[in-house]
Design a protein around this motif. Structure first.
Motif, PDB file in Angstrom:
ATOM      1  N   PHE A 223       0.842  -1.200   0.000  1.00  0.00           N
ATOM      2  CA  PHE A 223       0.000   0.000   0.000  1.00  0.00           C
ATOM      3  C   PHE A 223       0.882   1.256   0.000  1.00  0.00           C
ATOM      4  CE2 PHE A 223      -4.109   1.809   2.085  1.00  0.00           C
ATOM      5  CZ  PHE A 223      -4.347   2.531   0.931  1.00  0.00           C
ATOM      6  N   ALA A 230       1.181   6.011   0.201  1.00  0.00           N
ATOM      7  CA  ALA A 230      -0.045   5.330  -0.213  1.00  0.00           C
ATOM      8  C   ALA A 230      -0.746   6.018  -1.397  1.00  0.00           C
ATOM      9  CB  ALA A 230      -0.992   5.197   0.974  1.00  0.00           C
ATOM     10  N   ARG A 231      -0.940   7.327  -1.270  1.00  0.00           N
ATOM     11  CA  ARG A 231      -1.656   8.033  -2.328  1.00  0.00           C
ATOM     12  C   ARG A 231      -0.932   7.875  -3.680  1.00  0.00           C
ATOM     13  NH1 ARG A 231      -5.226  12.015  -2.497  1.00  0.00           N
ATOM     14  NH2 ARG A 231      -5.107  12.407  -0.281  1.00  0.00           N
ATOM     15  N   VAL A 244      -3.507  -2.720   4.768  1.00  0.00           N
ATOM     16  CA  VAL A 244      -4.190  -1.440   5.001  1.00  0.00           C
ATOM     17  C   VAL A 244      -3.426  -0.538   5.974  1.00  0.00           C
ATOM     18  CG1 VAL A 244      -5.680  -2.177   6.928  1.00  0.00           C
ATOM     19  CG2 VAL A 244      -6.496  -0.450   5.323  1.00  0.00           C
ATOM     20  N   ILE A 247      -1.159   2.667   5.174  1.00  0.00           N
ATOM     21  CA  ILE A 247      -1.664   3.968   4.724  1.00  0.00           C
ATOM     22  C   ILE A 247      -1.042   5.111   5.531  1.00  0.00           C
ATOM     23  CG2 ILE A 247      -3.714   4.053   6.196  1.00  0.00           C
ATOM     24  CD1 ILE A 247      -5.247   5.095   3.679  1.00  0.00           C
ATOM     25  N   ASP A 248      -0.648   4.839   6.771  1.00  0.00           N
ATOM     26  CA  ASP A 248      -0.034   5.864   7.626  1.00  0.00           C
ATOM     27  C   ASP A 248       1.472   5.876   7.572  1.00  0.00           C
ATOM     28  OD1 ASP A 248      -2.409   6.714   8.805  1.00  0.00           O
ATOM     29  OD2 ASP A 248      -2.368   5.006  10.173  1.00  0.00           O
ATOM     30  N   ARG A 270      -7.421   9.788   4.973  1.00  0.00           N
ATOM     31  CA  ARG A 270      -7.581   8.384   4.553  1.00  0.00           C
ATOM     32  C   ARG A 270      -8.740   8.247   3.582  1.00  0.00           C
ATOM     33  NH1 ARG A 270      -6.507   7.187   9.978  1.00  0.00           N
ATOM     34  NH2 ARG A 270      -8.703   7.011  10.524  1.00  0.00           N
ATOM     35  N   ILE A 273      -7.981   9.002   0.039  1.00  0.00           N
ATOM     36  CA  ILE A 273      -7.253   7.916  -0.651  1.00  0.00           C
ATOM     37  C   ILE A 273      -8.222   6.778  -0.993  1.00  0.00           C
ATOM     38  CG2 ILE A 273      -5.375   6.219  -0.455  1.00  0.00           C
ATOM     39  CD1 ILE A 273      -3.953   8.201   1.414  1.00  0.00           C
ATOM     40  N   LEU A 284      -7.993  -3.508  -2.390  1.00  0.00           N
ATOM     41  CA  LEU A 284      -7.264  -3.508  -1.122  1.00  0.00           C
ATOM     42  C   LEU A 284      -7.154  -4.938  -0.602  1.00  0.00           C
ATOM     43  CD1 LEU A 284      -5.996  -1.936   1.282  1.00  0.00           C
ATOM     44  CD2 LEU A 284      -8.302  -1.822   2.260  1.00  0.00           C
ATOM     45  N   TYR A 303      -9.805   0.839   9.873  1.00  0.00           N
ATOM     46  CA  TYR A 303      -9.428   1.302   8.533  1.00  0.00           C
ATOM     47  C   TYR A 303     -10.150   0.496   7.447  1.00  0.00           C
ATOM     48  CZ  TYR A 303      -5.383   3.917  10.389  1.00  0.00           C
ATOM     49  OH  TYR A 303      -4.560   4.788  11.044  1.00  0.00           O
TER      50      TYR A 303
END
Ligand SMILES: [Zn+2]
Length: 407
Positions: A223, A230-231, A244, A247-248, A270, A273, A284, A303
């Motif tokens: 991810f 992530a983006r 998942v 993402i952070d 989040r 995204i 995902l 999430y």
């Protein structure tokens, strides 16, 4: 000339033809996973391992047909994240893994990186009937210099460490021509996707992903592939993203992070995204269970439910097997239960995650994860309706792979 053509066809399809069977399953209730409904009283004709015809069951059973009156027919399940080519895999583990996956009704898996030579060894054993287990689609793992770090790596032992068809070091200076050559090497080796792991830049991803598409390989990414976040991984067009929690970033979970992560600004970050993923159809591969033994259990289910509510397609990946009393065990069912019980997904959506979404991860839409004419006959015969309770998946009456009854 003609003989050469016939021989080539036989060599190419020989194993499928030999393995694929003819069988007729009489009067079963088909679980239409896509529609989330049951189609009652159908007879399924399988020819050469493929579903050839599905018709309304006749009043009377014909000779040679297998009577499945009152049963439910479910497509074989798919684990979207395994490590079949794990370099610690002993011969006995390989067999146990295969057996425990079939026990869970999993007939296909994706291998997300490792020593692909092990996967090929497994395939040889599978083709010759030494092992009966799920079909494996495998990847070539690509990462930046920090992953390779100049040491010998186990997954490429005995080979040039940083340049194997199944494991490639990518630098910011790697040229377009080199990338293309590596993709062709991976493809020739039998890989059907690239696992884009870490230490790859956004600029590099923007070159790699379109090349993958051009050559018919799937772009499977983490991810976040740091430095690509992530983006950017989503924007670069990776078709499936794993884990998942990434993402952070890789930050530890402290009280202050908890406050930050659930602040309106972070939730919106989040959400933006996830909305982009829903728009692009990015899948995902959440991998929930593997995060439930540490601090990540505090936020991973949340999430996933955020992604789910925003319409992101979710696949079922375990990324794990349990070693119990010296035996390998599949944890696939545990992942399914977490998706319903902790992440708030409906049972039909979890069944979709484990079938049609998994097929999409592998690039096998309409071939796997469905009971449809032209699809592979990987089928589970169940005692009760899985759309009502996942527990139904535990009560298997039979399991078919390519039309061959294996259980
Ligand atoms: Zn993994």
């Amino acid at each position: 000339m003609r003989r050469t053509v016939v021989l080539t066809i036989l060599l190419a399809y020989g194993s499928v033809v030999l393995f694929g069977q003819n069988v007729t399953l009489y009067n079963t209730n088909i679980v239409d996973v896509e529609g989330g409904k049951v189609v009652p009283g159908m007879t399924v004709h399988v020819k050469n391992g493929m579903i050839a015809r599905i018709v309304k069951a006749k009043k009377r059973i014909k000779k040679g047909q297998t009577d499945y009156t009152g049963t439910y027919l479910m497509p074989g399940l798919i684990d979207s994240h395994t490590h079949w080519g794990n370099n610690t895999m002993k011969a006995s583990y390989m067999r146990e893994m295969a057996e425990s996956y079939l026990a869970d009704g999993v007939t296909t898996v994706r291998d997300a990186g490792g020593d692909a030579r092990n996967v090929k060894l497994y395939k040889v054993k599978q083709d010759s009937g030494v092992i009966v287990g799920p079909d494996v689609y495998f990847s070539s793992l690509w990462a930046g210099p920090s992953y390779y770090g100049g040491r010998e790596r186990l997954d490429t032992r005995g080979h040039v460490t940083e340049n194997a068809p199944w494991s490639q070091k990518i630098k910011d200076t790697t040229s377009f021509e080199q990338l293309e050559r590596m993709i062709l090497e991976a493809k020739e080796f039998g890989c059907t996707g690239l696992k884009l792991y870490n230490n790859i830049s956004f600029d590099m991803l923007k070159k790699i992903v379109p090349l993958c598409r051009e050559h018919g390989l799937k772009a499977w990414g983490h991810f976040a592939i740091f430095p690509a976040v992530a983006r950017e991984v989503v924007e670069a067009g990776c078709e499936t993203v794993s884990h998942v929690y990434l993402i952070d970033g890789m930050e530890g979970f402290t009280r202050s992070f908890k406050t930050k992560r659930f602040s309106p600004a972070e939730v919106e970050h989040r959400a933006s995204i996830f909305r982009e993923m829903a728009r692009q159809g990015t899948i995902l591969d959440a991998t929930v269970l593997i995060c439930m033994n540490d601090y990540r259990k505090e936020f991973v289910p949340r999430y996933v439910s955020e992604a789910y509510r925003l319409g992101v397609k979710i696949a079922t990946g375990t990324d794990w097997v349990r070693l119990e009393n010296g035996r390998i065990n599949s944890v696939f069912m545990d992942e399914l239960y977490l998706l319903t019980d902790s992440c708030g997904m409906s049972i039909p959506d979890v069944l979709r995650a484990a079938t049609i979404v998994g097929a999409e991860v592998l690039g096998q839409v309409d071939k796997l994860g469905v009971i449809r004419e032209g699809a592979e006959a990987d089928l589970i015969v169940l005692k009760s309706n899985p759309l009502e309770s996942l527990q139904a998946l535990r009560q298997q009456l039979a399991l078919y792979m390519n039309g061959k009854k294996v259980k």
